[in-house]
Design a protein around this motif. Structure first.
Motif, PDB file in Angstrom:
ATOM      1  N   ASP A 292     104.099  48.071 -16.726  1.00 48.07           N
ATOM      2  CA  ASP A 292     104.744  46.358 -16.282  1.00 48.07           C
ATOM      3  C   ASP A 292     103.529  46.786 -15.206  1.00 48.07           C
TER       4      ASP A 292
ATOM      5  N   GLU B 220      99.728  48.338 -16.275  1.00 51.95           N
ATOM      6  CA  GLU B 220      99.137  46.493 -16.320  1.00 51.95           C
ATOM      7  C   GLU B 220      98.842  46.164 -15.199  1.00 51.95           C
TER       8      GLU B 220
ATOM      9  N   TRP C 239      95.861  48.104 -14.276  1.00 47.65           N
ATOM     10  CA  TRP C 239      94.221  48.018 -15.136  1.00 47.65           C
ATOM     11  C   TRP C 239      93.880  46.976 -14.197  1.00 47.65           C
TER      12      TRP C 239
ATOM     13  N   SER D 112      93.298  36.868 -20.503  1.00 42.17           N
ATOM     14  CA  SER D 112      93.957  37.854 -20.333  1.00 42.17           C
ATOM     15  C   SER D 112      93.527  38.317 -18.881  1.00 42.17           C
TER      16      SER D 112
ATOM     17  N   THR E 292      93.649  41.714 -18.006  1.00 38.76           N
ATOM     18  CA  THR E 292      93.471  43.000 -18.513  1.00 38.76           C
ATOM     19  C   THR E 292      92.331  43.130 -19.568  1.00 38.76           C
TER      20      THR E 292
ATOM     21  N   THR F  35      95.055  45.994 -23.659  1.00 37.82           N
ATOM     22  CA  THR F  35      96.140  45.127 -24.174  1.00 37.82           C
ATOM     23  C   THR F  35      97.547  45.596 -23.317  1.00 37.82           C
ATOM     24  N   ARG F  36      98.859  45.097 -23.698  1.00 40.40           N
ATOM     25  CA  ARG F  36      99.379  45.786 -23.759  1.00 40.40           C
ATOM     26  C   ARG F  36      99.643  46.819 -24.470  1.00 40.40           C
TER      27      ARG F  36
ATOM     28  N   LEU G 216      98.959  50.577 -24.044  1.00 38.90           N
ATOM     29  CA  LEU G 216     100.581  50.457 -23.302  1.00 38.90           C
ATOM     30  C   LEU G 216     101.678  51.636 -24.468  1.00 38.90           C
TER      31      LEU G 216
END
Length: 674
Positions: free
Chosen positions: A308, A311, A314, A331, A333, A337-338, A341
């Motif tokens: 988290d 993110e 980012w 989004s 980010t 993308t999550r 990660l």
């Protein structure tokens, strides 16, 4: 309407590793907009709690802050300074080059930090500290400015009847801080500069702060007086490049001796923060006496961050690009993308630098396509951009050679010689315990040994002792050639140091006196800053964290030092090489009194434009223009556009599309997008 895709392709990569390198928090500006408040928040809170304890009971405490390389230790120090500066005076202490002068080093950097102006403040920390004393509060500041020196000194001596070292002179110099004309000279005395007789007379003092004992006691004066003001926070960082012991280990014991002395002497209102890499502490802890280790009141680890938080890192970097987009991406980010990660860090933890580097690679792939992004990066071009950014910072910070001590200048030169592989280097060349650390020697291949000494102390008494040490070195045949590096004067005929100087450096001898330019010192100081960062694992180039061997390779392979005139005068760079890369190292240089006025040269600007493209692969034309003008303030946007056009005609870069609006044009290297 401008799509986010177009904005990303035009922009400098927001995860550019040139922004990763932290350092002295008074010289490295941090953008608060890039902070993620939750990252290391527990560390901030714990240090703040300790600082509040110091403010309440005035008892000095020590915090050790440790974490792996890339965890963000130096960045956290900057955040602490920014957040807590209203509550305390902050001091950043660079790595000390010699253990025998560590107190003088600490005093120098304490005063250097205290003369800095905190953000939003009109006056320096030093003047804020001085004006917070009770003596100034009695009757108002104006009456004290108009009062005479003796009255001021008597008042402070009455407030502090005991425990102040050299009280008459110390309080007298504090009085001189009030006078704008004498303020700079007073600061020089307080930081331990070895002043000449005329300067000492102006300050009404007999001696400079020349010894470790005197430096320790002057620092103790600050501590004893600080009890009625805000705490003073001493931050020791980048400890992997401090002085070394005879067996090559870093001399942490010297640092812990200082910390224990601050505690043992009951100096009040200090908070000492020791920032260290976890592995460095594990490898060297057994070299520090247990009695000194127990002086650490609190140990604070910097733990890995969550996904988290990664993110959020980012988001902070991408936010400026997203704000330009219409429509805004769904989004925050995008295009990251999550899922990436989670795939990269299945354990759910990483470090801030890792998250930044992952973001950089993904953005680069997005700009030019996966196949092109997988091509080997031009690491030399990326390194030259990192160098330039640091070089510009150094130029702004170091405005005269004597800002640096003789041991620091000597250490910088030794580090540069090591990088250039000039031959076997031996430290401490001069046969004098006092000035040995101001010298070293080296032996080029199949040649005789060369001795080098550097000292900029204006004191002619000091000059005599240095010249006497040089005379002894010559008589003992310790070298075949001897260099004195000194920009300061050598006095007049009849002065003992002057006469010795003329004997040693007569025309019929092989020995030489070189007068360095400030510009040459900027080269050495820039490299030294990168050396500190490399030892601390804080310098990233083309996705790789450089160690000292890798940094030395880049220094040699980039030829970035080839325009350093001091290195040329010392004979470690050939004239031919200097001519071949004329202008490259002088990027964004400014004139100084010791050199001819700098003339803008198209070649380094064109090199910069090409290095930008080699590093980022695809950029908007207007972004390139604005970035270049930001680095070369002496040129205009029209001139940069002319250089881009010239490079395009020479087929060194290409402009994509027929749109006549520069803001819509993309620039890339030939074959880069083929």
């Amino acid at each position: 309407m401008t799509a986010i895709d177009q904005i990303i392709r035009q922009a400098i990569n927001p995860f550019d590793p040139a922004t990763f390198k932290p350092g002295n928090f008074w010289h490295e500006e941090q953008d608060p907009a890039l902070d993620v408040e939750s990252i290391h928040q527990e560390v901030i809170r714990e240090v703040e709690a300790v600082l509040e304890q110091v403010a309440r009971d005035h008892r000095t405490r020590t915090v050790m802050m440790f974490g792996d390389s890339g965890a963000g230790k130096t960045h956290v120090l900057g955040r602490l300074k920014r957040i807590l500066n209203p509550k305390a005076f902050f001091v950043y202490i660079d790595p000390f080059p010699e253990s025998e002068a560590i107190w003088r080093h600490v005093l120098r950097y304490t005063v250097d930090s205290l003369v800095q102006k905190p953000e939003g403040e009109a006056e320096s920390q030093l003047l804020r500290w001085l004006k917070s004393l009770s003596a100034f509060k009695q009757g108002g500041i104006v009456s004290w400015v108009l009062s005479d020196r003796q009255r001021f000194v008597r008042s402070l001596k009455a407030s502090y009847p005991s425990g102040i070292y050299n009280a008459n002179e110390f309080f007298g110099v504090l009085y001189d801080l009030i006078d704008p004309d004498r303020y700079p000279l007073a600061c020089e005395w307080l930081r331990g500069d070895n002043l000449d007789d005329e300067s000492l007379k102006l300050l009404n003092v007999k001696h400079s702060i020349e010894t470790e004992d005197a430096a320790q006691k002057v620092l103790a004066n600050f501590g004893r007086i600080a009890a009625e003001t805000q705490p003073i926070v001493l931050c020791f960082d980048q400890l992997d490049n401090i002085a070394r012991t005879s067996d090559g280990a870093i001399d942490l014991q010297a640092l812990f001796n200082v910390n224990s002395s601050i505690h043992n002497q009951l100096l009040k209102n200090f908070l000492v923060i020791i920032s260290i890499i976890t592995s460095t502490w594990r490898q060297n802890a057994d070299r520090v006496q247990l009695a000194d280790q127990v002086r650490i009141d609190t140990s604070v680890p910097l733990k890995p961050i969550s996904l988290d938080q990664a993110e959020a890192v980012w988001v902070s970097r991408l936010r400026p690009l997203h704000r330009q987009a219409d429509p805004r991406p769904d989004s925050p980010t995008f295009p990251l993308t999550r899922q990436v990660l989670e795939q990269k860090y299945p354990g759910g933890k990483t470090y801030p630098r890792n998250a930044l580097e992952l973001g950089r690679r993904i953005i680069q792939s997005y700009k030019v396509g996966p196949s092109k992004a997988e091509q080997p990066e031009d690491a030399i071009a990326a390194f030259k951009l990192v160098w330039l950014k640091e070089f510009n910072r150094v130029q702004e910070r170091i405005i005269r050679i004597r800002q640096l001590s003789a041991p620091e200048l000597t250490q910088m030169l030794k580090e540069t010689f090591a990088a250039l592989q000039v031959g076997e280097i031996r430290p401490r060349f001069l046969p004098s315990s006092t000035y040995a650390s101001h010298s070293f020697s080296y032996q080029p291949n199949n040649q005789g040994r060369v001795g080098i000494g550097w000292n900029e102390d204006p004191s002619l008494t000091t000059l005599f002792h240095i010249m006497n040490a040089y005379r002894c070195a010559v008589e003992l045949n310790l070298c075949e050639k001897l260099f004195l590096i000194r920009a300061e004067g050598i006095g007049k005929p009849g002065n003992r140091g002057y006469e010795l100087h003329d004997q040693i450096f007569a025309e019929n001898t092989p020995h030489q006196h070189l007068k360095p330019s400030l510009h040459s010192v900027h080269y050495l100081a820039t490299y030294h800053s990168l050396v500190n960062a490399a030892y601390a694992g804080e310098i990233v180039v083309a996705g790789k964290t450089l160690d000292i061997q890798a940094l030395e390779f880049f220094i040699r392979d980039s030829h970035i030092l080839q325009n350093c005139t001091l290195l040329k005068d010392l004979g470690v760079l050939s004239s031919k090489e200097t001519v071949e890369v004329e202008g490259e190292g002088a990027i964004a240089s400014q004139p100084d009194d010791s050199e001819p006025e700098f003339q803008p040269d198209n070649e380094p600007i064109q090199d910069f434009l090409l290095d930008l493209l080699k590093t980022h692969q695809l950029l908007g034309r207007q972004v390139m223009v604005q970035t270049t003008v930001g680095q070369f303030t002496e040129i205009s946007e029209d001139q940069v556009n002319e250089l881009i056009q010239q490079l395009s005609e020479d087929n060194q870069l290409q402009v994509l599309g027929d749109n006549p609006n520069p803001e819509e044009q993309l620039v890339y290297l030939p074959d880069q997008l083929a």
